[in-house]
Design an enzyme around this catalytic site. Sequence first.
Site, PDB file in Angstrom:
ATOM      1  N   GLY A  34     107.988  13.342  65.964  1.00 31.47           N
ATOM      2  CA  GLY A  34     107.179  13.848  64.862  1.00 31.47           C
ATOM      3  C   GLY A  34     106.236  14.931  65.358  1.00 31.47           C
ATOM      4  N   SER A  35     105.069  15.013  64.738  1.00 27.29           N
ATOM      5  CA  SER A  35     104.147  16.111  65.056  1.00 27.29           C
ATOM      6  C   SER A  35     103.465  15.991  66.407  1.00 27.29           C
ATOM      7  CB  SER A  35     103.088  16.224  63.954  1.00 27.29           C
ATOM      8  OG  SER A  35     103.678  16.696  62.759  1.00 27.29           O
ATOM      9  N   THR A  36     103.649  14.874  67.116  1.00 23.86           N
ATOM     10  CA  THR A  36     103.132  14.839  68.490  1.00 23.86           C
ATOM     11  C   THR A  36     103.871  15.868  69.348  1.00 23.86           C
ATOM     12  OG1 THR A  36     104.660  13.060  69.135  1.00 23.86           O
ATOM     13  CG2 THR A  36     102.465  12.405  68.353  1.00 23.86           C
TER      14      THR A  36
END
Length: 668
Positions: A412-414
């Site tokens: 994801g956005s990590t």
Amino acid sequence: MVKKIMLLCLFAALSLMVAGCQEKPQPDDRLQDYVDLWNKGKFDRMFSDFINASSKDTYTKEDFVTRYTDIYKDLEVKDVKISFEKPEKEVDWDNESKAGFPMTISFKTLAGDVSYEKDVTMTKEKKDDDENWFVNWDPSFILPDMEKGDKIGVESISAKRGEILDRNQQPLATNGEAFELGIVPKEFNENDLSKLSSLLDVSPEQIKSKLDASWVKPDYFVPIKKIALKERPLALEVIELDGLYSKRVPAREYPYGEATAHLTGYIGKINAEKLEKLKDKGYTAQSLLGVSGSEQVYEDQLRGKDGQRIYLKKPDSEDTVTVAEQPVQDGENITLTIDAEMQKKIYTQMKDEPGTATALNPQTGEALALVSTPAYDPNEFVLGISSEKYQKLTDNPKKPLRNRFPLTYSPGSTMKGITASVGLRSGKLDPAKIYDIKGKTWKKDESWGNYKVVRVFDNESRVDLESALKFSDNIYFARVGLEMGADAFIAGLKDFGFEEEIPMSYPIYESQVSNDGSISKEVQLADSAFGQGEVLMSIVHLASAYGGIINDGNMMEPRLLMDEEPKVWKKDLLTKKQADMMKTNLRKVVSEGIAGKASVDGKAIAGKTGTAEIKSEQGTTGTENGLFVSYDQNDPTMVLAMLLENVQDKGGSTHTVQVAKKFYDTWK
């Protein structure tokens, strides 16, 4: 007629000459034939054709053949090697009735090597009108110092399995004790069967099958179930029943139970398939070995080697004569880098939902916590879990038997922290460059069809790296990825350890750029840059990657054993200036941005959130995993990466942020 008589006489004369010229049997040749048979295990022929009359008067064929066969089998004798020395000088054996030769006998046994000298005597005897040499035999040919009437004993001394300790020497897996509850059949009242079944969670059929075993006698103790010492009240209640008894027995214990279950794993009895593979390593049908977790990964260090002694027991003496002895070798204790109390606290906050977490020291690579939730109690598996309880674990939709921390997930956005670092290092990302982004959706051009990149917030129109990280802007990172290009993006990810083995003694799945290692389409590149697409990472690698940012651009090898030296895995991922800028931005994600709920009094929490959408195509609904990678900038000796599954109805990654905050609230 005269010619025939002359021919017959000539033939007879030639026969006498040939007979006269034949060499008489020599004792060393006979002994060599005997030794050849011995080396091949041909005991029947050895006795029939080579043992002298005196020996046969003392020992029957059964004494000889059966004893050799049984002893060699029971003692696991192999690699038998027998040799003897022939006389240096030629001997006229025609004038001798006896011959002596020094013999060396050696072989391997379950208790180690046996090697000894034996003087063998050959006697000249007639058999069926033929004169030959025969062996004067006694039982010391089988084993050194063995005499008729001796009994052979095998003594086994169990090795202690090494213990697993945390960095503070707290036991994670230790050799303890348990209560073993059992029945003495002649005293048991079958009317209590139902009650006993209920108390021990063992079916009546299982109890009956144990009592009906072939070895059982009325006054024998028949084990039914082991329970932990902490269940002493249950043991007391059980032994109130007629014929029920309790005794303490050795048992593996896991003091932290579910909190470290997937990390430690557990031990169990070896199965037939594994025994076939491991029998040459000293395992037997009674062996216990690591079934999962660290117990399995570090099996070779943890397992000991049982001591064995083969001895002779003389008929009229209590003394014994040792034939072979293999000293017991206890297993090694191993110390993990794990902080058990930290592991327990993280687990406590996560345990009610499926997920995983890793805490690493970014400066050393030491794994401080490796958590997988939900979990199981490994003590139940060691003591004997019921089939019903095991089935419940198997059927549980949250999959408590699944070890999640070695697995790979969409980051994801990590991923944006890694994409930003790759862009900065490659020089293809200018952190001050402002992208003019309007609205919540964007696509490059009509070639993308109906596909659009969607962002969460549309309050920002002028977006730079700082604001893109603070508000997790998908459109910004999609555009950065496209401008970087697939080749530079993939090369940068490989610099971060993608598509290669994770250098950790505990096996962790490799992280991937895509299913085939390439990115051929713009849409896939855009998605991958903000953590969707086909990018997959383990939680361990995710923590390591952010550790590389925190550690000024040097990513350490993740390690789990205290005796391993710290090593840099990937160096110069960022310059010191770039790393400092990234750390400033990660702090603002919490102090000014999307992860504000991670704020903790007295701590400067920094990090990056991520929501990984798991769905078949854009526009459909699916499940979501929420991620949060974080650390305290006041004490940057730990980075915590946490993932919780199925957070779509709980606030997405904000839910994971809140769970992580609870840990920080309670941790020193």
